[in-house]
Scaffold this motif. Structure first.
Motif, PDB file in Angstrom:
ATOM      1  N   ILE A 182      60.338  53.923 -45.485  1.00 31.66           N
ATOM      2  CA  ILE A 182      60.498  53.782 -44.036  1.00 31.66           C
ATOM      3  C   ILE A 182      60.338  52.295 -43.754  1.00 31.66           C
ATOM      4  O   ILE A 182      59.294  51.713 -44.072  1.00 31.66           O
ATOM      5  CB  ILE A 182      59.421  54.567 -43.252  1.00 31.66           C
ATOM      6  CG1 ILE A 182      59.538  56.062 -43.526  1.00 31.66           C
ATOM      7  CG2 ILE A 182      59.547  54.285 -41.754  1.00 31.66           C
ATOM      8  CD1 ILE A 182      58.408  56.889 -42.907  1.00 31.66           C
ATOM      9  N   PRO A 183      61.376  51.649 -43.191  1.00 28.97           N
ATOM     10  CA  PRO A 183      61.287  50.192 -43.019  1.00 28.97           C
ATOM     11  C   PRO A 183      60.176  49.792 -42.047  1.00 28.97           C
ATOM     12  O   PRO A 183      59.844  50.526 -41.131  1.00 28.97           O
ATOM     13  CB  PRO A 183      62.666  49.825 -42.461  1.00 28.97           C
ATOM     14  CG  PRO A 183      63.256  51.081 -41.945  1.00 28.97           C
ATOM     15  CD  PRO A 183      62.643  52.208 -42.717  1.00 28.97           C
ATOM     16  N   ASN A 184      59.622  48.602 -42.286  1.00 32.51           N
ATOM     17  CA  ASN A 184      58.561  48.061 -41.453  1.00 32.51           C
ATOM     18  C   ASN A 184      58.972  46.672 -40.970  1.00 32.51           C
ATOM     19  O   ASN A 184      58.719  45.669 -41.635  1.00 32.51           O
ATOM     20  CB  ASN A 184      57.270  47.990 -42.279  1.00 32.51           C
ATOM     21  CG  ASN A 184      56.159  47.232 -41.569  1.00 32.51           C
ATOM     22  OD1 ASN A 184      56.341  46.708 -40.475  1.00 32.51           O
ATOM     23  ND2 ASN A 184      55.004  47.173 -42.209  1.00 32.51           N
ATOM     24  N   PRO A 185      59.617  46.601 -39.815  1.00 39.11           N
ATOM     25  CA  PRO A 185      60.106  45.315 -39.312  1.00 39.11           C
ATOM     26  C   PRO A 185      58.976  44.397 -38.839  1.00 39.11           C
ATOM     27  O   PRO A 185      59.202  43.225 -38.605  1.00 39.11           O
ATOM     28  CB  PRO A 185      61.005  45.710 -38.136  1.00 39.11           C
ATOM     29  CG  PRO A 185      60.483  47.034 -37.682  1.00 39.11           C
ATOM     30  CD  PRO A 185      59.939  47.712 -38.901  1.00 39.11           C
ATOM     31  N   VAL A 186      57.763  44.923 -38.727  1.00 41.74           N
ATOM     32  CA  VAL A 186      56.651  44.119 -38.215  1.00 41.74           C
ATOM     33  C   VAL A 186      55.993  43.325 -39.333  1.00 41.74           C
ATOM     34  O   VAL A 186      55.809  42.113 -39.233  1.00 41.74           O
ATOM     35  CB  VAL A 186      55.607  45.008 -37.502  1.00 41.74           C
ATOM     36  CG1 VAL A 186      54.412  44.187 -37.038  1.00 41.74           C
ATOM     37  CG2 VAL A 186      56.241  45.757 -36.346  1.00 41.74           C
ATOM     38  N   SER A 187      55.641  44.007 -40.433  1.00 36.53           N
ATOM     39  CA  SER A 187      54.862  43.329 -41.465  1.00 36.53           C
ATOM     40  C   SER A 187      55.297  43.707 -42.880  1.00 36.53           C
ATOM     41  O   SER A 187      54.523  43.597 -43.822  1.00 36.53           O
ATOM     42  CB  SER A 187      53.368  43.630 -41.273  1.00 36.53           C
ATOM     43  OG  SER A 187      53.142  45.031 -41.222  1.00 36.53           O
ATOM     44  N   THR A 188      56.569  44.155 -43.005  1.00 38.16           N
ATOM     45  CA  THR A 188      57.274  44.354 -44.285  1.00 38.16           C
ATOM     46  C   THR A 188      56.840  45.573 -45.097  1.00 38.16           C
ATOM     47  O   THR A 188      57.681  46.374 -45.490  1.00 38.16           O
ATOM     48  CB  THR A 188      57.197  43.092 -45.176  1.00 38.16           C
ATOM     49  OG1 THR A 188      57.646  41.975 -44.392  1.00 38.16           O
ATOM     50  CG2 THR A 188      58.082  43.223 -46.405  1.00 38.16           C
ATOM     51  N   ALA A 189      55.519  45.723 -45.365  1.00 41.46           N
ATOM     52  CA  ALA A 189      55.077  46.811 -46.253  1.00 41.46           C
ATOM     53  C   ALA A 189      55.602  48.149 -45.741  1.00 41.46           C
ATOM     54  O   ALA A 189      55.264  48.583 -44.643  1.00 41.46           O
ATOM     55  CB  ALA A 189      53.551  46.831 -46.337  1.00 41.46           C
TER      56      ALA A 189
ATOM     57  N   VAL B 150      48.141  50.927 -37.838  1.00 41.88           N
ATOM     58  CA  VAL B 150      48.173  49.885 -36.802  1.00 41.88           C
ATOM     59  C   VAL B 150      49.272  50.251 -35.797  1.00 41.88           C
ATOM     60  O   VAL B 150      50.424  50.433 -36.194  1.00 41.88           O
ATOM     61  CB  VAL B 150      48.467  48.502 -37.432  1.00 41.88           C
ATOM     62  CG1 VAL B 150      48.620  47.428 -36.368  1.00 41.88           C
ATOM     63  CG2 VAL B 150      47.360  48.128 -38.415  1.00 41.88           C
ATOM     64  N   PRO B 151      48.923  50.401 -34.516  1.00 44.61           N
ATOM     65  CA  PRO B 151      49.892  50.954 -33.564  1.00 44.61           C
ATOM     66  C   PRO B 151      51.243  50.224 -33.511  1.00 44.61           C
ATOM     67  O   PRO B 151      52.276  50.880 -33.457  1.00 44.61           O
ATOM     68  CB  PRO B 151      49.152  50.870 -32.223  1.00 44.61           C
ATOM     69  CG  PRO B 151      47.706  51.029 -32.592  1.00 44.61           C
ATOM     70  CD  PRO B 151      47.564  50.286 -33.906  1.00 44.61           C
ATOM     71  N   GLN B 152      51.233  48.887 -33.568  1.00 47.01           N
ATOM     72  CA  GLN B 152      52.525  48.191 -33.521  1.00 47.01           C
ATOM     73  C   GLN B 152      53.416  48.602 -34.698  1.00 47.01           C
ATOM     74  O   GLN B 152      54.630  48.739 -34.553  1.00 47.01           O
ATOM     75  CB  GLN B 152      52.359  46.662 -33.576  1.00 47.01           C
ATOM     76  CG  GLN B 152      51.623  46.058 -32.397  1.00 47.01           C
ATOM     77  CD  GLN B 152      50.141  45.863 -32.692  1.00 47.01           C
ATOM     78  OE1 GLN B 152      49.499  46.744 -33.280  1.00 47.01           O
ATOM     79  NE2 GLN B 152      49.595  44.738 -32.288  1.00 47.01           N
ATOM     80  N   VAL B 153      52.824  48.753 -35.853  1.00 50.88           N
ATOM     81  CA  VAL B 153      53.596  49.105 -37.051  1.00 50.88           C
ATOM     82  C   VAL B 153      53.977  50.586 -37.005  1.00 50.88           C
ATOM     83  O   VAL B 153      55.120  50.963 -37.302  1.00 50.88           O
ATOM     84  CB  VAL B 153      52.796  48.775 -38.335  1.00 50.88           C
ATOM     85  CG1 VAL B 153      53.640  49.063 -39.566  1.00 50.88           C
ATOM     86  CG2 VAL B 153      52.327  47.322 -38.325  1.00 50.88           C
ATOM     87  N   PHE B 154      53.028  51.434 -36.591  1.00 49.92           N
ATOM     88  CA  PHE B 154      53.315  52.862 -36.453  1.00 49.92           C
ATOM     89  C   PHE B 154      54.511  53.071 -35.533  1.00 49.92           C
ATOM     90  O   PHE B 154      55.443  53.822 -35.845  1.00 49.92           O
ATOM     91  CB  PHE B 154      52.077  53.593 -35.906  1.00 49.92           C
ATOM     92  CG  PHE B 154      52.261  55.077 -35.724  1.00 49.92           C
ATOM     93  CD1 PHE B 154      52.103  55.938 -36.796  1.00 49.92           C
ATOM     94  CD2 PHE B 154      52.591  55.608 -34.487  1.00 49.92           C
ATOM     95  CE1 PHE B 154      52.276  57.318 -36.636  1.00 49.92           C
ATOM     96  CE2 PHE B 154      52.772  56.973 -34.317  1.00 49.92           C
ATOM     97  CZ  PHE B 154      52.614  57.831 -35.400  1.00 49.92           C
ATOM     98  N   GLN B 155      54.494  52.392 -34.390  1.00 51.84           N
ATOM     99  CA  GLN B 155      55.558  52.599 -33.407  1.00 51.84           C
ATOM    100  C   GLN B 155      56.910  52.138 -33.947  1.00 51.84           C
ATOM    101  O   GLN B 155      57.931  52.799 -33.727  1.00 51.84           O
ATOM    102  CB  GLN B 155      55.209  51.873 -32.098  1.00 51.84           C
ATOM    103  CG  GLN B 155      54.047  52.551 -31.376  1.00 51.84           C
ATOM    104  CD  GLN B 155      53.485  51.729 -30.216  1.00 51.84           C
ATOM    105  OE1 GLN B 155      54.147  50.828 -29.707  1.00 51.84           O
ATOM    106  NE2 GLN B 155      52.266  52.047 -29.807  1.00 51.84           N
ATOM    107  N   ALA B 156      56.921  51.013 -34.662  1.00 49.99           N
ATOM    108  CA  ALA B 156      58.183  50.533 -35.245  1.00 49.99           C
ATOM    109  C   ALA B 156      58.693  51.528 -36.283  1.00 49.99           C
ATOM    110  O   ALA B 156      59.906  51.772 -36.392  1.00 49.99           O
ATOM    111  CB  ALA B 156      57.973  49.156 -35.873  1.00 49.99           C
TER     112      ALA B 156
END
Lengths: 258, 258
Positions: B133-140, B154-160
């Motif tokens: 599942i891509p992670n446009p916020v922090s790559t992992a 982390v909500p920002q990453v979860f939401q993305a």
């Protein structure tokens, strides 16, 4: 590890509105805070909708596994408030109009000049043999049966009921918690922090990333039931942060010289 | 009821910090909103701590029962991030360093001049056969295996990650929702509202009390997959509110005359 008493708990939050997104739950976090302060370990939370089978199944799974169960929601006067029926079904006892609750509610509505409608009478229903949890906000009581504490979903009422319930519970050795703010991300601290955890098995060390702007920082939380163990692990965490700071400084100086 | 497609989901939120009260979950409500908008019914949520057995047990109970499972938390680089191991154990497959994830992360850290530490490499571990599942916020990346979608806490990453996952899902007939603000408490509306629910079995009518100052009011929400059915029930709810208003007016006039 000596003389520690562990008391465990689970929460079952009940309501379609929590699963549809209409209502953002506020009770789970509050109960978690209150139990932690009291020395009771919240081990699991479930959220299910207003469906009797789902409530019964979750309740029976939880109440046999943990010392205390706390529920929120579904004890109001409307047709979708089915928690009293579901809890009765889970315990295999009849759901009845409780005489004391009928008196409490009848007097309150009489005082306010309001009709004691069939709907309002529903709030006096509880499993046969249940004890009341007082409701100083809006009178209609919650109830306790076995190890299950049934409380309202409206946060003001839920919180008042939790305040009433906590002093009645057997509590364990409190978990002490030490938070250390760390300016480095988990990628920097992961390896040394794992070594610190290994060296301090009486503690549980968590690291919680924060993503602000374009960079991660971390809050490291050391938890344990012995103050000495928590302090010792905390000292090692602080030493780790200082050591990362120094090695980053060295690296920066090197690249400045290059 | 014709031509309706029902797609179900559950969420498993993972993390000691949610159970200790340190972190107040923001992901459950967000996922609930997004699934409701997409026509997927969130039926159950569980929260468990960072313990492999607890995660495996919850995951195996949920993944056999619902169409889709979504997890949050425990996929970072530190020792308490054990979700990849637990999901692998639940599926009975090895947890391995994924070659594509190693490349993605290795390139990202090289670009930023950061060391690709052992801790950071942990974020490339996932069950053998999982898709990213891509992670446009922090790559992992997060990952998907079977019907289980594993995402960051982390909500920002979860939401993305939720944004990336939603378009890949089979969706059902959307649940339409009509909210009607009602100035009366549940004690006033309980009995007539139960009758309206009975007359409109294609809808699910919820009432959500609000306690402001010293009085309850209610938001009544009519939900259903047919617009006509929702509208018809909504009309009856509005007529009920008007009828309560009139009968209260009559009662007030009577007591004024007395």
């Amino acid at each position: 590890m000596t003389n520690e008493t562990i008391v465990t708990a689970a929460m079952l939050a009940i309501g379609d509105e929590l699963l549809s997104g209409r209502t953002k739950d506020k009770n789970i976090g509050h109960l978690a805070d209150m139990l932690t302060l009291s020395g009771i370990d919240l081990k699991e939370v479930r959220i299910v909708g207003d469906e009797e089978n789902a409530i019964v199944e979750a309740l029976n799974a939880l109440r046999t596994k943990y010392d205390y169960i706390f529920t929120s929601g579904g004890i109001g006067p409307t047709h979708d408030d089915i928690t009293a029926d579901a809890v009765s079904a889970a315990f295999g006892v009849p759901c009845e109009y409780d005489a004391d609750a009928m008196n409490l509610l009848g007097e309150m509505y009489a005082r306010r000049g309001l009709e004691f409608t069939e709907a309002r009478k529903r709030m006096a229903r509880m499993p046969k043999g249940a004890r009341h949890i007082p409701n100083p906000v809006s009178t209609a009581p919650g109830f306790v049966i076995g190890n299950v504490h049934v409380m309202a979903g409206v946060p003001q009422v839920f919180q008042a009921m939790v305040d009433a319930v906590i002093p009645t519970l057997r509590t364990g050795t409190r978990v002490l918690s030490l938070g250390i703010s760390c300016p480095y991300g988990e990628g920097d601290i992961g390896t040394p922090l794992a070594a610190i955890q290994k060296a301090h098995p009486e503690t549980s060390i968590g690291s919680y990333p924060r993503y602000i702007g374009q960079a991660f920082s971390t809050e490291i939380v050391v938890r344990g039931r012995s103050q000495d163990a928590v302090d010792a692990a905390g000292d090692d965490v602080r030493a780790m942060i200082e050591s990362i700071r120094q090695s980053k400084e060295v690296a920066e100086n090197r690249s400045a010289e290059a």
